[in-house]
Design an enzyme around this catalytic site. Structure first.
Site, PDB file in Angstrom:
ATOM      1  N   SER B 192       0.920  -1.230   0.127  1.00 47.77           N
ATOM      2  CA  SER B 192       0.148  -0.119  -0.024  1.00 47.77           C
ATOM      3  C   SER B 192       0.986   1.214   0.031  1.00 47.77           C
ATOM      4  CB  SER B 192      -0.991  -0.056   1.163  1.00 47.77           C
ATOM      5  OG  SER B 192      -0.185  -0.114   2.302  1.00 47.77           O
ATOM      6  N   HIS B 220      -5.337  -4.390  -1.949  1.00 46.32           N
ATOM      7  CA  HIS B 220      -5.221  -3.147  -2.928  1.00 46.32           C
ATOM      8  C   HIS B 220      -5.074  -4.164  -4.350  1.00 46.32           C
ATOM      9  CE1 HIS B 220      -4.312  -0.118  -0.344  1.00 46.32           C
ATOM     10  NE2 HIS B 220      -3.765  -0.856   0.642  1.00 46.32           N
ATOM     11  N   LYS B 251     -11.863  -0.726  -0.657  1.00 46.34           N
ATOM     12  CA  LYS B 251     -10.992  -0.131  -1.744  1.00 46.34           C
ATOM     13  C   LYS B 251     -11.742  -0.235  -3.136  1.00 46.34           C
ATOM     14  CE  LYS B 251      -7.270  -1.114   1.386  1.00 46.34           C
ATOM     15  NZ  LYS B 251      -7.233   0.041   2.347  1.00 46.34           N
TER      16      LYS B 251
HETATM   17  C1  LIG Z   1      -2.811  -4.669   2.819  1.00 46.85           C
HETATM   18  C2  LIG Z   1      -4.044  -4.028   3.921  1.00 46.85           C
HETATM   19  N1  LIG Z   1      -4.706  -5.176   4.368  1.00 46.85           N
HETATM   20  C3  LIG Z   1      -5.742  -4.557   5.326  1.00 46.85           C
HETATM   21  C4  LIG Z   1      -6.395  -3.335   5.206  1.00 46.85           C
HETATM   22  C5  LIG Z   1      -7.463  -3.118   5.936  1.00 46.85           C
HETATM   23  O1  LIG Z   1      -8.452  -2.791   5.413  1.00 46.85           O
HETATM   24  P1  LIG Z   1      -9.632  -2.113   5.772  1.00 46.85           P
HETATM   25  O2  LIG Z   1      -9.557  -0.514   5.706  1.00 46.85           O
HETATM   26  O3  LIG Z   1     -10.926  -2.298   4.798  1.00 46.85           O
HETATM   27  O4  LIG Z   1      -9.964  -2.328   7.150  1.00 46.85           O
HETATM   28  C6  LIG Z   1      -5.516  -2.299   4.446  1.00 46.85           C
HETATM   29  C7  LIG Z   1      -5.972  -0.998   4.285  1.00 46.85           C
HETATM   30  O5  LIG Z   1      -6.186  -0.404   5.194  1.00 46.85           O
HETATM   31  C8  LIG Z   1      -4.375  -2.710   3.694  1.00 46.85           C
HETATM   32  O6  LIG Z   1      -3.636  -1.952   3.039  1.00 46.85           O
END
Ligand SMILES: Cc1ncc(COP(=O)(O)O)c(C=O)c1O
Lengths: 93, 415
Positions: B192, B220, B251
């Site tokens: 990310s 992502h 996302k």
């Molecule tokens: C690699 C990764 N896993 C999990 C998450 C968590 O997702 P969420 O924002 O839907 O809780 C994110 C982003 O925030 C992320 O970049």
């Protein structure tokens, strides 16, 4: 104790390969040097430091093993488990 | 109680003094997936995770609104106690079908999916091997699991192999009547912060050699990578080597929620063992319906993915041509490396003044303590919007002396 000195020299060389300003303190470390207080590594920098040490010593240090580590001497014993424990710190660890 | 955060407070205060504060940005109104009102002015959004631009997709809104009307605002309970609706089960089946897996489980956020899955899968006698650049939710889930956790060098299958070898040498024979210790490798599809991609084929090969398990977080990359939008696992062609796929609805799908999909026998046992699944309220029907429609669009329409790839290329090439140092791979996340937090803050503020919103990413949230301007594109950005952003970023970069100026400006400066 010369075993420990050898390990600390190798730790210093790994430290010297890290980004400044940490690298500049590499020459000053001994068994009593505190990783957080003296080297001023934050928790993430400690993890990166340990990753570099794991490569140098061809070993694996699980993250939870780091919870009791305060000084370079503690680290040396994790990297080389055969090193003797220091008498002054033996209690309370 | 909060004295322990004195250092954090000082760092935050230093940021605030350099200009506008990134943590205080609150959009007054969203105009579209790519524009919002901020302080009475429209700004171009170049720092969202709205990869397919689905937040304003008419059919998703209509599906969500209809479900809101039919089933109310919330479920008021957890899946296991009092909050499972037919729609939850239907979305789980849809995800499983999309990814070609036997079963999928919903979580209320992507963060909770990692927390619940890692803590549920790994126990005290197991090893978790995490890519060093893993998301906080992966670290937190690993910690909660009580397993032995080691980080391998980012995107480095050799370091992973080395660690598995050492762990194997250390492993004690399984005592009769006890379950054997397992090794679970965790990687992400697209990372990310830098937008780089895991070398999944090589990692899958290490997994096979070592007899380990492999989890890929496609947060992502779901709906972004792959001919069918199934993520990096599809691109790398290693579906058989990936035991668990985690993802988020927040996302590319423009909603909120998370999931894990797997072929593992008895995967459903996690519903009775995963505390982040059991002890929190389930997703409201409106969200489930909107996400379900979004996933259907991903399945039916490849064109937005093509547009996204073109936009990513346009932004990456534009910024490279301007002389910026970017991540190693072209992807919808394009991060600009800057020499330090102060410059990054100045740059970020100047960009906002120019009507462009990007993400300021500072240590310790960034790999290798880098200071980054993180930008990301959407399939629904126009070429003109991207060009405008590249021009503005290049202009500020030249003013700050971070990239070479045009020859006209250089000679003007020399006079
Ligand atoms: C690699 C990764 N896993 C999990 C998450 C968590 O997702 P969420 O924002 O839907 O809780 C994110 C982003 O925030 C992320 O970049």
């Amino acid at each position: 104790m010369s075993d420990q000195a050898d390990v600390i020299v190798r730790i210093a060389s790994v430290l010297g390969g890290m980004a400044d300003p940490v690298a500049q303190r590499a020459g000053e470390i001994d068994a009593e040097t505190s990783i957080v207080r003296d080297l001023k590594l934050d928790s993430l920098a400690v993890m990166d430091f340990v990753m570099a040490l794991e490569t140098e010593f061809d070993t694996v240090i699980p993250i939870d093993a780091l919870s009791g580590v305060e000084t370079i001497g503690d680290l040396a014993r994790l990297l080389q488990p055969t090193l003797p424990r220091p008498t002054h710190a033996a209690a309370g660890r | 109680m909060l004295e322990k955060y004195a250092d954090l407070q000082a760092a935050y205060a230093r940021l605030g003094s350099g200009g506008r504060n990134p943590f205080s940005v609150a959009f007054e109104q969203m105009l579209s997936p790519t524009e919002a009102m901020l302080n009475g002015r429209p700004v171009l959004l170049l720092g969202t995770n709205n990869y397919l631009g689905l937040t304003f997709e008419r059919s998703c809104i209509e599906a969500a609104a209809a479900a809101l009307d039919a089933e109310g605002t919330g479920t008021t309970g957890s899946r296991i106690a009092n909050g499972t609706y037919g729609r939850h089960a239907a979305l789980e089946a849809q995800i499983a079908g999309f990814l070609g897996r036997r079963e999928a489980m919903l979580f209320t956020t992507g963060y909770q999916a990692n927390l619940g899955v890692l803590a549920g899968l790994a126990g005290r006698d197991d090893n978790l091997l995490l890519d060093a650049d893993s998301h906080a939710s992966i670290y937190d889930g690993a910690r909660l699991s009580g397993a032995r956790v080691t980080r391998f060098r980012h995107n480095d299958p050799e370091d992973l192999r080395r660690r598995l070898r050492i762990l194997d040498e250390r492993a004690e024979p399984t005592q009769p009547g006890r379950v054997p210790s397992r090794n679970l490798i965790v990687v992400e599809g697209i990372y990310s912060m830098m937008g780089d991609i895991a070398p999944l084929a090589e990692i899958a090969a290490v997994r096979r050699e070592a007899g380990a398990y492999l989890l890929v977080d496609e947060a992502h990359s779901l709906g972004v990578l792959g001919e069918r939008g199934r993520g990096l696992v599809e691109v790398a062609g290693v579906e058989a080597d990936v035991d668990f796929i985690v993802g988020t609805f927040s996302k590319s799908l423009g909603g909120i929620g998370g999931f894990c999909a797997s072929d593992a026998p008895d995967f459903g046992l996690l519903r009775l063992a995963s505390r982040a699944y059991m002890f929190t309220a389930s997703l409201p029907s409106s969200v489930v319906a909107g996400v379900s429609r979004a996933l259907q669009l991903v399945e039916e329409q490849p064109a937005p993915r093509w547009r996204l790839a073109r936009n990513a290329e346009r932004l990456y090439c534009g910024l490279t041509a301007a002389g910026f140092q970017l991540g190693p791979t072209v992807s919808p996340i394009v991060s600009i490396r800057l020499p330090g937090p102060e410059v990054a803050m100045t740059f970020w503020t100047a960009l906002l003044e120019a009507g462009i919103y990007v993400n300021l990413a500072l240590p310790p949230a960034t790999p290798d303590s880098k200071s980054l301007l993180r930008t990301s594109v959407s399939a629904v950005h126009s070429a003109a919007q991207i060009d405008r952003a590249v021009d503005a970023i290049a202009g500020i970069g030249r003013t700050l002396g971070l990239v070479p100026g045009s020859s006209a400006e250089l000679s003007a400066a020399a006079d």
